[in-house]
Design a protein around this motif. Structure first.
Motif, mmCIF file in Angstrom:
data_model
loop_
_atom_site.group_PDB
_atom_site.id
_atom_site.type_symbol
_atom_site.label_atom_id
_atom_site.label_comp_id
_atom_site.label_asym_id
_atom_site.label_seq_id
_atom_site.Cartn_x
_atom_site.Cartn_y
_atom_site.Cartn_z
ATOM 1 N N ALA A 105 36.078 39.080 49.058
ATOM 2 C CA ALA A 105 37.114 38.099 48.719
ATOM 3 C C ALA A 105 37.998 37.823 49.938
ATOM 4 O O ALA A 105 38.347 36.661 50.209
ATOM 5 N N GLU A 115 38.511 27.488 46.324
ATOM 6 C CA GLU A 115 38.617 28.359 45.146
ATOM 7 C C GLU A 115 37.359 28.330 44.288
ATOM 8 O O GLU A 115 36.980 29.343 43.722
ATOM 9 N N ASP A 116 36.699 27.173 44.184
ATOM 10 C CA ASP A 116 35.509 27.111 43.326
ATOM 11 C C ASP A 116 34.382 27.984 43.868
ATOM 12 O O ASP A 116 33.612 28.558 43.106
ATOM 13 N N LYS A 118 34.819 30.847 45.582
ATOM 14 C CA LYS A 118 35.212 32.228 45.258
ATOM 15 C C LYS A 118 35.061 32.494 43.758
ATOM 16 O O LYS A 118 34.587 33.559 43.373
ATOM 17 N N ALA A 119 35.468 31.531 42.935
ATOM 18 C CA ALA A 119 35.404 31.710 41.481
ATOM 19 C C ALA A 119 33.966 31.844 40.993
ATOM 20 O O ALA A 119 33.703 32.509 39.993
ATOM 21 N N TYR A 120 33.028 31.231 41.684
ATOM 22 C CA TYR A 120 31.623 31.357 41.314
ATOM 23 C C TYR A 120 31.009 32.627 41.909
ATOM 24 O O TYR A 120 30.353 33.398 41.214
ATOM 25 N N PRO A 123 32.296 36.790 40.835
ATOM 26 C CA PRO A 123 31.746 37.364 39.591
ATOM 27 C C PRO A 123 30.225 37.567 39.653
ATOM 28 O O PRO A 123 29.705 38.520 39.090
#
Length: 142
Positions: A105, A115-116, A118-120, A123
């Motif tokens: 991260a 952000e998209d 990192k958000a994908y 996880p």
């Protein structure tokens, strides 16, 4: 000519394209290990790796290339891999798993990924990290 259909995560090499192709992935992995080496809270994780950092970087880039839908470079260069078994000699607890994910991260943040991404990605990376932790716990009765 602009691509009117941008890549989609998880489809073909869409994830690899989202991180900037193999060059972007190389930069990400280099930042990841540099942060791991130079940040006191991640240094114990860095010290678990072999001394040949260039090889370590190449192995992660090669693995992630195929994992992100690109060319399966790891198999080409190093043969088949079972991620949990490749790490089974190490003691990996929730602490090491969290350090690895937090370090990734931090690398994504440092390189300014949106952000998209990192958000994908984070996880999705948690799944193999958890499998590595589970195999380590079973092997070391942790």
């Amino acid at each position: 000519m602009a691509d009117s259909n941008p890549p989609v995560y998880g489809e073909s090499d869409g994830t690899l394209q989202k991180v900037g192709g193999i060059a972007g992935l190389q930069s990400l992995v280099e930042a990841f290990y540099r942060i791991m080496e130079n940040t006191p809270e991640y240094r114990p994780l860095f010290d678990m790796h072999p001394n040949n950092l260039e090889l370590t970087i190449d192995k992660l880039v090669s693995f992630l290339s195929g994992w992100m839908g690109g060319e399966k470079l790891f198999t080409k260069k190093y043969g088949p891999i079972s991620l949990p078994q490749a790490h089974a000699h190490l003691i990996i607890t929730e602490k090491e798993k969290a350090m690895w994910l937090n370090c990734m991260a931090a690398a994504l943040d440092e390189l300014g990924y949106p952000e998209d991404v990192k958000a994908y990605l984070l996880p999705k990376l948690e799944f193999p990290a958890e499998r590595i932790r589970q195999v380590s716990a079973a092997r070391h009765n942790a």
